[in-house]
Design an enzyme around this catalytic site. Structure first.
Site, PDB file in Angstrom:
ATOM      1  N   ALA A  20       0.855  -1.193   0.000  1.00  0.00           N
ATOM      2  CA  ALA A  20       0.000   0.000   0.000  1.00  0.00           C
ATOM      3  C   ALA A  20       0.885   1.236   0.000  1.00  0.00           C
ATOM      4  O   ALA A  20       2.020   1.198   0.472  1.00  0.00           O
ATOM      5  CB  ALA A  20      -0.877  -0.020   1.245  1.00  0.00           C
ATOM      6  N   GLY A  77       0.681  -5.106   1.020  1.00  0.00           N
ATOM      7  CA  GLY A  77      -0.381  -5.223   0.017  1.00  0.00           C
ATOM      8  C   GLY A  77       0.106  -5.894  -1.254  1.00  0.00           C
ATOM      9  O   GLY A  77      -0.684  -6.511  -1.975  1.00  0.00           O
ATOM     10  N   GLU A 131      -0.259  -9.448  -0.506  1.00  0.00           N
ATOM     11  CA  GLU A 131      -1.710  -9.742  -0.434  1.00  0.00           C
ATOM     12  C   GLU A 131      -2.301  -9.825  -1.836  1.00  0.00           C
ATOM     13  O   GLU A 131      -3.144 -10.671  -2.127  1.00  0.00           O
ATOM     14  CB  GLU A 131      -2.414  -8.674   0.388  1.00  0.00           C
ATOM     15  CG  GLU A 131      -2.049  -8.761   1.874  1.00  0.00           C
ATOM     16  CD  GLU A 131      -2.658  -7.647   2.691  1.00  0.00           C
ATOM     17  OE1 GLU A 131      -2.347  -6.474   2.402  1.00  0.00           O
ATOM     18  OE2 GLU A 131      -3.455  -7.939   3.595  1.00  0.00           O
ATOM     19  N   GLU A 143       3.450  -5.007   7.644  1.00  0.00           N
ATOM     20  CA  GLU A 143       2.541  -3.980   8.173  1.00  0.00           C
ATOM     21  C   GLU A 143       2.729  -3.748   9.670  1.00  0.00           C
ATOM     22  O   GLU A 143       2.611  -2.627  10.159  1.00  0.00           O
ATOM     23  CB  GLU A 143       1.084  -4.361   7.902  1.00  0.00           C
ATOM     24  CG  GLU A 143       0.621  -4.148   6.478  1.00  0.00           C
ATOM     25  CD  GLU A 143       0.960  -5.306   5.544  1.00  0.00           C
ATOM     26  OE1 GLU A 143       1.769  -6.173   5.941  1.00  0.00           O
ATOM     27  OE2 GLU A 143       0.415  -5.338   4.437  1.00  0.00           O
TER      28      GLU A 143
HETATM   29  N1  COA Z   1       4.508   3.442   0.054  1.00  0.00           N
HETATM   30  C1  COA Z   1       5.006   4.646  -0.278  1.00  0.00           C
HETATM   31  N2  COA Z   1       6.294   4.882  -0.533  1.00  0.00           N
HETATM   32  C2  COA Z   1       7.123   3.836  -0.446  1.00  0.00           C
HETATM   33  C3  COA Z   1       6.691   2.551  -0.101  1.00  0.00           C
HETATM   34  C4  COA Z   1       5.318   2.371   0.157  1.00  0.00           C
HETATM   35  N3  COA Z   1       4.809   1.184   0.479  1.00  0.00           N
HETATM   36  N4  COA Z   1       7.755   1.717  -0.100  1.00  0.00           N
HETATM   37  C5  COA Z   1       8.822   2.460  -0.436  1.00  0.00           C
HETATM   38  N5  COA Z   1       8.437   3.744  -0.636  1.00  0.00           N
HETATM   39  C6  COA Z   1       9.286   4.860  -1.052  1.00  0.00           C
HETATM   40  C7  COA Z   1      10.289   5.265   0.018  1.00  0.00           C
HETATM   41  O1  COA Z   1       9.721   6.186   0.919  1.00  0.00           O
HETATM   42  C8  COA Z   1      11.381   5.872  -0.813  1.00  0.00           C
HETATM   43  O2  COA Z   1      10.959   7.168  -1.160  1.00  0.00           O
HETATM   44  P1  COA Z   1      12.033   8.347  -1.366  1.00  0.00           P
HETATM   45  O3  COA Z   1      12.892   7.914  -2.505  1.00  0.00           O
HETATM   46  O4  COA Z   1      11.187   9.534  -1.615  1.00  0.00           O
HETATM   47  O5  COA Z   1      12.786   8.416  -0.066  1.00  0.00           O
HETATM   48  C9  COA Z   1      11.364   5.032  -2.085  1.00  0.00           C
HETATM   49  O6  COA Z   1      10.083   4.402  -2.125  1.00  0.00           O
HETATM   50  C10 COA Z   1      12.423   3.953  -2.134  1.00  0.00           C
HETATM   51  O7  COA Z   1      12.347   3.201  -0.937  1.00  0.00           O
HETATM   52  P2  COA Z   1      13.656   2.713  -0.166  1.00  0.00           P
HETATM   53  O8  COA Z   1      13.199   2.062   1.083  1.00  0.00           O
HETATM   54  O9  COA Z   1      14.613   3.839  -0.049  1.00  0.00           O
HETATM   55  O10 COA Z   1      14.218   1.644  -1.204  1.00  0.00           O
HETATM   56  P3  COA Z   1      14.838   0.224  -0.936  1.00  0.00           P
HETATM   57  O11 COA Z   1      15.128  -0.324  -2.261  1.00  0.00           O
HETATM   58  O12 COA Z   1      15.932   0.322   0.076  1.00  0.00           O
HETATM   59  O13 COA Z   1      13.687  -0.659  -0.247  1.00  0.00           O
HETATM   60  C11 COA Z   1      11.481  -1.596   0.008  1.00  0.00           C
HETATM   61  C12 COA Z   1      12.516  -0.974  -0.955  1.00  0.00           C
HETATM   62  C13 COA Z   1      10.196  -1.815  -0.749  1.00  0.00           C
HETATM   63  C14 COA Z   1      12.024  -2.916   0.571  1.00  0.00           C
HETATM   64  C15 COA Z   1      11.267  -0.647   1.205  1.00  0.00           C
HETATM   65  O14 COA Z   1      10.999   0.639   0.692  1.00  0.00           O
HETATM   66  C16 COA Z   1      10.115  -1.035   2.095  1.00  0.00           C
HETATM   67  O15 COA Z   1      10.294  -1.832   2.989  1.00  0.00           O
HETATM   68  N6  COA Z   1       8.951  -0.419   1.850  1.00  0.00           N
HETATM   69  C17 COA Z   1       7.790  -0.608   2.707  1.00  0.00           C
HETATM   70  C18 COA Z   1       7.120  -1.921   2.459  1.00  0.00           C
HETATM   71  C19 COA Z   1       5.924  -2.028   3.356  1.00  0.00           C
HETATM   72  O16 COA Z   1       6.011  -1.942   4.557  1.00  0.00           O
HETATM   73  N7  COA Z   1       4.771  -2.218   2.744  1.00  0.00           N
HETATM   74  C20 COA Z   1       3.543  -2.349   3.461  1.00  0.00           C
HETATM   75  C21 COA Z   1       2.839  -1.052   3.440  1.00  0.00           C
HETATM   76  S1  COA Z   1       1.414  -1.132   4.481  1.00  0.00           S
END
Ligand code: COA
Ligand code: ADP
Length: 792
Positions: free
Chosen positions: A134, A173, A176, A196
């Site tokens: 999400a 998500g 999911e 989450e």
């Molecule tokens: N929603 C919104 N923005 C997100 C996002 C999400 N679910 N996941 C990543 N981003 C954004 C980050 O804020 C970052 O933004 P920025 O460049 O403006 O700082 C960008 O995407 C890159 O993320 P980053 O974490 O720096 O890259 P990464 O390659 O090191 O890691 C992920 C990628 C996906 C592993 C990590 O971003 C992550 O764990 N995201 C969250 C996943 C999550 O918890 N999802 C459930 C949501 S309820």
């Protein structure tokens, strides 16, 4: 498999003609089967099949390009030969499921379902990532667009098989969504998970209901309550994915989709399955609840996850979904969820460092380090060496003499072997060399000095390093608070000297403070920050002052804890208050663990205790302010903490970890109070928290005023990752904002009035200024900080 008229025609057209024809049909938007009818030549179905498999990647890329050009959608639709529809999520960088993406998926899915030529669907993500879940940025505002739950339900309910092609990550998500698909193919480097809980939430798009039905209650509970990411191989073992491939995931998924087109979907619809549960479900869930409560330190989401997963075991799917939603509502707007989401973004903001000179993370190219050295193989040096080697960096580890070197060699080797065993890989011992001779540093690109915390010794080491190392090698110090500039001044390259403050144990702890002195160059800072990232640390760039950010703020916190003992508290009371707040360990238990002699040595050097103390000082005053000699007195008694079996607490034997309240400490405190004419009083838990935490927070405001940290987020990241501040409380500065700045000010004024001899309790100018500016949200503090700093 390709439809028959299409196959027949292509089979007779030749490969080149077939390709041309498919391209034409694609670009014109016409059905391939109709276009192909226009060609004739003789090739077999097998060739067509090979062609389709080999070229579907080309097709998907072409498709992606074409649809961007046409509509710029965030879920692109393309038809691939073989009656496959391809839906590509396209919301860089991680294809988060924003409203526009959800709308795109809903529309493209309807299109695929409505198209009689489409027999199966492949769902993938652009740029090597399936989906990061999400869109967390949307959580702060009102939700709009199609819901995730009906969208995923529609995928699952459809009559055409949908295959998720997972590259990069499928998180939250994203997973999911994949669980709503009927099949999941993952690339071998992919990771999946339901994180989450780390954002104060639960997987509320059916994750808590579908995952247990797929992999059983026990495994699902583990994943959902920890939020841990799972490798593709583990996902395969658990049964989360159907196949793992080292090849092109999309090609494999398309081929797979062709092979399952038309097959009944029955048990592939997870919502219709029954989860595998342990025999004694009630006691299993009770046990899980007790374990999670112990670990969660007051965080609510893990417990809610257990209730939701429990519902999957006890209720039909639709009622389980209802329970999932109810639990999510209770979490969604909670203060803890806000704090945890703030942590997520703060961690990423810390990577976007800047220096007072204006140099920034995005304008400076870091150097890539291949060869490093570590000087001193004590507790810190060992952990640092392990971290470097694990990141694939060649390391020369240096000690003073052969005996120390041998001890270091054994410790580092054992650490590396243990960690590699855990990961099922070979220890990278070939990257490591040990030496007692600084001359061995002639080829290194970066050195991390980790000798005793003694300025004169470190200066001598830096002089030697400056003479021996290549002129462009970066010289880093692992000091926990000494002046980086005084070390830089001992070298002929002050611009290449920075602090790299690791936290013990350095191969485990996530935090790295990168300290720039007045002469540190942007390249040096960029290189140290980049190195931190390679070591899988959370790096924060901070300015140079005694204790930098973390330890500077810790000092008033520790002081308050000691003063509270003088005034009537016991170590257990203070620790209990802090642990109930959410710290993993209270201040006195931490002191016992790290050794009381560490601070003792620092205080001796600062002339606060020992022979350096002026004879005219009163016993409880130093350098014109209140001082508690309690920790010094303990050290003088040989009570250095766990290592001696006694400190603030009692331990069964030296090195034992279980802290017992010690009657000796209680009577020692009583005698001390009597001796100094201090009347003990009952001290309420609230006073413990307010005095310890607000003193620390107040120093945080001073750190911001002085420009030592760029913003409150940096301080909070330091405290969450380096000092055990409970993540669900966001960090000290976030906590101040959550409590209310006016309340913090009021309590500081109250305690400063009661203890005018403690200058740290005097409210900082920035705190007052923020309140005068209307207590803006923490994200706006930087604006007010600029106005305060510009007046200095
Ligand atoms: N929603 C919104 N923005 C997100 C996002 C999400 N679910 N996941 C990543 N981003 C954004 C980050 O804020 C970052 O933004 P920025 O460049 O403006 O700082 C960008 O995407 C890159 O993320 P980053 O974490 O720096 O890259 P990464 O390659 O090191 O890691 C992920 C990628 C996906 C592993 C990590 O971003 C992550 O764990 N995201 C969250 C996943 C999550 O918890 N999802 C459930 C949501 S309820
Ligand atoms: P820390 O807890 O900060 O790691 P330790 O006291 O555990 O500190 O370790 C410091 C290490 O540094 C010791 O092993 C010591 O032998 C080593 N050391 C001290 N001086 C030098 C030096 N000049 N060169 C190399 N190593 C040194």
């Amino acid at each position: 498999m390709a439809n028959s008229s299409y196959s027949r025609e292509v089979a007779s057209s030749g490969l080149a003609a077939g390709l041309r024809c498919l391209l034409l049909s694609f670009l014109s938007g016409e059905e391939p089967a109709a276009s192909v009818l226009k060609f004739n030549a003789g090739f077999t179905l097998v060739i067509l099949h090979t062609f389709v498999v080999l070229h579907c990647n080309v097709w998907s890329k072409l498709a992606a390009r074409r649809f961007t050009a046409v509509c710029g959608d965030m879920a692109r639709y393309a038809r691939i030969p073989g009656s496959i529809a391809l839906i590509t999520l396209a919301n860089p960088p991680v294809n988060a499921l924003s409203a526009a993406v959800r709308k795109g998926i809903t529309e493209t899915l309807s299109r695929a379902i409505a198209d009689p030529q489409v027999k199966a669907v492949v769902l993938c993500g652009e740029n090597g990532n399936f989906c990061g879940g999400a869109d967390i940025k949307e959580f702060a505002g009102p939700m709009s667009g199609p819901g995730l739950v009906p969208m995923i339900d529609a995928i699952e309910a459809g009559e055409k098989p949908v295959v998720a092609a997972i590259e990069g990550v499928a998180l939250g998500g994203g997973l999911e969504l994949a669980l709503g698909c009927h099949y999941r193919i993952a690339h071998c480097k992919a990771r999946v998970g339901l994180p989450e809980v780390t954002l104060g939430l639960l997987p509320a798009a059916g994750g808590t209901q579908r995952l247990p039905r797929l992999i059983g209650l026990s495994a699902a509970l583990d994943l959902i309550t920890t939020g841990r990411h799972v490798s593709a191989q583990e996902a395969l073992q658990l049964g989360i994915v159907d196949r793992v491939t080292e090849e092109d995931t999309l090609e494999v998924a398309v081929e797979f989709a062709q092979s399952v087109a038309g097959q009944p979907l029955g048990t592939r619809r997870l919502s219709t399955c029954t989860p595998a549960c342990p025999a004694d479900l009630d006691s299993f869930l009770q046990g899980a609840l007790a374990r999670v409560r112990r670990r969660a330190r007051g965080a609510m989401a893990p417990e809610a996850c257990i209730h939701a997963v429990g519902a999957a075991a006890t209720l039909p799917y639709s009622q389980g979904m209802q329970r999932e939603q109810e639990l999510m509502v209770s979490l969604f707007r909670s203060a803890q969820a806000r704090a945890l989401q703030y942590c997520f973004f703060s961690q990423r903001l810390a990577g976007k460092w800047s220096m007072p000179s204006g140099a920034r993370w995005d304008s400076i190219k870091p150097r890539l380090i291949h060869r490093a050295a570590v000087i001193g193989l004590g507790t810190m040096g060992r952990g640092i060496a392990v971290s470097l080697v694990q990141a694939g960096i060649t390391v020369v580890a240096v000690e003073t003499d052969e005996r120390q070197l041998e001890a270091g060699r054994r410790a580092v080797t054992a650490l590396l072997e243990r960690r590699s065993q855990g990961r099922g890989s070979e220890a990278p011992l070939g990257l490591l060399r040990f030496s007692a001779d600084l001359q061995d540093l002639r080829r290194v690109e970066l050195v991390i000095e980790a000798v005793f915390e003694d300025l004169a010794l470190k200066q001598q080491v830096f002089r030697q390093l400056s003479a021996v190392c290549p002129a462009d090698a970066l010289l880093c110090t692992n000091t926990s608070g000494l002046d980086v500039e005084q070390l830089a001044a001992c070298t002929r390259r002050p611009e290449l000297v920075v602090g790299t403050h690791f936290f013990a144990p350095a191969h485990v702890m996530k935090l790295l403070e990168v300290v720039y002195g007045p002469r540190s160059s942007p390249v040096a800072v960029a290189t140290a920050m980049h190195l931190g990232k390679r070591l899988e640390k959370v790096s924060v760039a901070v300015g140079n002052c005694p204790g930098f950010v973390g330890n500077r703020m810790l000092k008033p916190y520790l002081e308050q804890a000691h003063f509270l003992l003088e005034e009537g508290a016991t170590p257990e009371q203070v620790d209990q208050a802090l642990e109930e707040f959410g710290f993993a360990m209270g201040v006195f238990r931490v002191a016992d663990l790290s050794g009381l002699d560490v601070g003792w040595r620092v205080r001796k050097e600062a002339g606060l205790t020992g022979p350096g103390v002026s004879p005219v000082e009163l016993p409880r005053r130093r350098q014109g302010r209140r001082y508690s000699p309690l920790p010094d007195l303990l050290c003088e008694q040989g009570r250095l903490g766990q290592k001696t079996g006694r400190g603030w607490y009692l331990y069964e034997s030296p090195g034992a970890r279980e802290a017992q309240p010690d009657p000796w400490t209680h009577s020692f405190l009583q005698q001390y109070r009597q001796q100094h004419g201090l009347q003990p009083r009952p001290i309420h838990q609230q006073e413990v928290l307010e005095r310890c935490l607000y003193a620390l927070i107040n120093e945080g405001f001073r750190v911001l005023e002085d420009g030592i940290a760029a913003g409150p987020e940096d301080i909070d990241v330091i405290y969450v990752f380096g000092y055990g501040w409970p993540r669900h409380r966001g960090g000290p500065m976030f906590h101040a904002a959550a409590v209310g700045l006016a309340t913090v000010l009021d309590r500081l004024e109250h305690y400063h009035h009661a203890h005018p001899d403690i200058p740290n309790l005097q409210p900082s100018a920035l705190l007052r200024r923020l309140i005068a500016s209307g207590s803006p949200p923490i994200q706006k503090w930087r604006e007010v900080m600029r106005s305060v700093r510009s007046q200095l």
